[in-house]
Design a protein around this motif. Structure first.
Motif, PDB file in Angstrom:
ATOM      1  N   UNK A 146      -0.252  -7.298  -3.721  1.00 34.67           N
ATOM      2  CA  UNK A 146       0.069  -8.099  -2.686  1.00 34.67           C
ATOM      3  C   UNK A 146       1.333  -8.791  -2.916  1.00 34.67           C
ATOM      4  N   UNK A 147       1.459  -9.475  -4.106  1.00 35.57           N
ATOM      5  CA  UNK A 147       2.671 -10.210  -4.287  1.00 35.57           C
ATOM      6  C   UNK A 147       3.811  -9.345  -4.409  1.00 35.57           C
ATOM      7  N   UNK A 148       3.641  -7.970  -5.251  1.00 38.74           N
ATOM      8  CA  UNK A 148       4.630  -7.356  -5.457  1.00 38.74           C
ATOM      9  C   UNK A 148       5.308  -6.394  -4.137  1.00 38.74           C
ATOM     10  N   UNK A 152      -0.681  -8.526   3.037  1.00 38.97           N
ATOM     11  CA  UNK A 152      -1.823  -9.489   3.114  1.00 38.97           C
ATOM     12  C   UNK A 152      -3.048  -8.877   2.394  1.00 38.97           C
ATOM     13  N   UNK A 153      -4.102  -9.351   2.667  1.00 37.20           N
ATOM     14  CA  UNK A 153      -5.320  -8.697   1.755  1.00 37.20           C
ATOM     15  C   UNK A 153      -5.670  -7.664   2.638  1.00 37.20           C
ATOM     16  N   UNK A 158      -6.966  -1.808   2.287  1.00 40.02           N
ATOM     17  CA  UNK A 158      -6.759  -0.556   3.039  1.00 40.02           C
ATOM     18  C   UNK A 158      -6.210   0.579   2.142  1.00 40.02           C
ATOM     19  N   UNK A 159      -5.026   0.071   1.554  1.00 39.84           N
ATOM     20  CA  UNK A 159      -4.373   1.069   0.551  1.00 39.84           C
ATOM     21  C   UNK A 159      -4.997   1.232  -0.605  1.00 39.84           C
ATOM     22  N   UNK A 160      -5.772   0.330  -1.476  1.00 40.54           N
ATOM     23  CA  UNK A 160      -6.325   0.667  -2.613  1.00 40.54           C
ATOM     24  C   UNK A 160      -7.509   1.414  -2.396  1.00 40.54           C
ATOM     25  N   UNK A 183       0.099 -18.915  -1.021  1.00 41.54           N
ATOM     26  CA  UNK A 183       0.639 -19.200  -2.071  1.00 41.54           C
ATOM     27  C   UNK A 183       1.604 -18.537  -2.622  1.00 41.54           C
ATOM     28  N   UNK A 184       1.456 -17.457  -2.782  1.00 44.30           N
ATOM     29  CA  UNK A 184       2.611 -16.469  -3.526  1.00 44.30           C
ATOM     30  C   UNK A 184       3.847 -16.254  -2.622  1.00 44.30           C
ATOM     31  N   UNK A 185       3.696 -16.546  -1.177  1.00 45.63           N
ATOM     32  CA  UNK A 185       4.940 -16.595  -0.554  1.00 45.63           C
ATOM     33  C   UNK A 185       5.401 -17.847  -0.515  1.00 45.63           C
TER      34      UNK A 185
END
Length: 277
Positions: A146-148, A152-153, A158-160, A183-185
Motif C-alpha cells: 500500500x505504502x510503496x 488503498x486496502x 485485490x492484487x495480492x 497515515x502513510x499518505x
C-alpha cells in the motif's frame, strides 16, 4: 538494488486488478498448492507459510535470492514457528503478533518497511511468513505494498489475492490497514514538504554566505580610485598653475604614487579565503 517503485510491469498489473474482484480459484489442488508454498507478490517480496522457511528449503531460498526472513508468531507458537535457517548469511526479524482482531499490528508496519527496504537495497529478497501466511504476515505485506505503490486496502488486497488466493486478514487487521492509508499518505506529504523546505533553506543560506563574502571583499579589499587632484588642499588646478606650482601632470603623478603606497592589496588567495566553503 531491487527497485520496487521502478517495476512498471507490476504497477500496471496492480492497476489492472484494482477495479475488479479478486480472482477465485475453485480447484482444491490449486488452493492447497497456493497455501503450502510461497509466492513472490511484488519484486523481491515473498509471502508464504512457515513451512516455506524450513531447513530443507534452504537450497530453494538461496536459489530465489532470499536472505531476509520475517517470522511472525505469538508466544504459544514459538516452539514450532521460529527461525529455522541456521545460516549466518540469513537475517531474521521475529515479531510476536497474535492473529486476533484486537491485536495492534499497525505498530509493526514501520519496522517491517525498514527491514524490507534494507534487504532490497542490498539486492536480496525477503520472505514474510507466519503460520499459514494468510492473515498476520499477509497484513504486513499488504501494508508495505500500500505504502510503496500508493494504494488503498481494496486495491492492494485485490492484487495480492491474484498472487496468493488464500490471503484473508482478520477484520481487526483490515480495519487497521484502512486506517494506515491516510497515515502513510500524510507522512509522505510531510516528508516531501520538509525536504523541499530544507532545500530552500540550504539555497538561501548559501546565497547569504556568498553575499556576505562579496560584501566583505568590497568593504575591505577592493581598490578605490585615486583622489582627484582638483579637490586637494592646494586649491584648484588653475590656482596651482598661476602660482608656478609644479605642473598638473606632476601633481597628479605625485598623488597617484601616494595612493599606490597606501592602497590595500588584494590577491586571489585573499578572495579564496573570504569565499564560503
Amino acid at each position: 538494488m531491487i527497485d520496487m517503485t521502478a517495476s512498471h510491469c507490476y504497477q500496471e498489473e496492480i492497476n489492472s486488478t484494482s477495479n475488479r474482484s479478486s480472482i477465485l480459484y475453485s480447484s482444491p489442488t490449486w488452493e492447497y498448492f497456493c497455501n503450502a508454498s510461497m509466492q513472490e507478490i511484488v519484486p523481491g517480496v515473498f509471502l508464504g507459510p512457515y513451512s516455506a522457511a524450513q531447513m530443507h528449503c534452504l537450497a530453494n531460498l538461496r536459489e530465489k535470492g532470499i536472505r531476509y526472513i520475517i517470522c511472525v508468531r505469538q508466544d504459544v507458537e514459538a516452539h514450532f514457528i521460529r527461525p529455522q535457517i541456521n545460516d549466518p548469511s540469513f537475517t531474521y526479524l521475529t515479531l510476536d503478533i497474535a492473529d486476533q482482531v484486537t491485536e495492534n499490528i499497525i505498530r509493526f508496519f514501520p519496522k517491517v518497511r525498514t527491514f524490507i527496504d534494507e534487504a532490497l537495497s542490498k539486492n536480496f529478497k525477503v520472505l514474510v511468513h507466519g503460520n499459514s501466511g494468510n492473515s498476520r504476515s499477509a497484513t504486513l505485506v499488504l501494508a508495505y505494498i500500500m505504502e510503496k505503490f500508493g494504494l488503498g486496502l481494496s486495491e492492494a488486497l485485490d492484487f495480492v489475492k491474484t498472487k496468493r488466493a488464500s490471503v484473508n486478514p482478520n477484520e481487526g487487521f483490515c480495519a487497521q490497514l484502512s486506517e494506515y492509508e491516510p497515515i502513510y499518505k500524510a507522512r509522505q506529504t510531510l516528508n516531501n514538504g520538509e525536504s523541499s523546505f530544507s532545500n530552500r533553506i540550504r539555497q538561501k543560506r548559501k546565497s547569504e554566505q556568498l553575499s556576505e563574502a562579496v560584501n566583505d571583499i568590497c568593504h575591505y579589499d577592493l581598490i578605490q580610485p585615486p583622489p582627484s587632484p582638483i579637490s586637494c588642499d592646494y586649491g584648484s588646478l588653475e590656482d596651482i598653475m598661476k602660482n608656478n606650482s609644479p605642473t598638473a601632470t606632476d601633481f597628479s603623478n605625485h598623488l597617484y604614487k601616494l595612493w599606490l603606497e597606501q592602497r590595500p592589496t588584494l590577491t586571489m588567495n585573499n578572495m579564496d579565503e573570504r569565499l564560503p566553503v
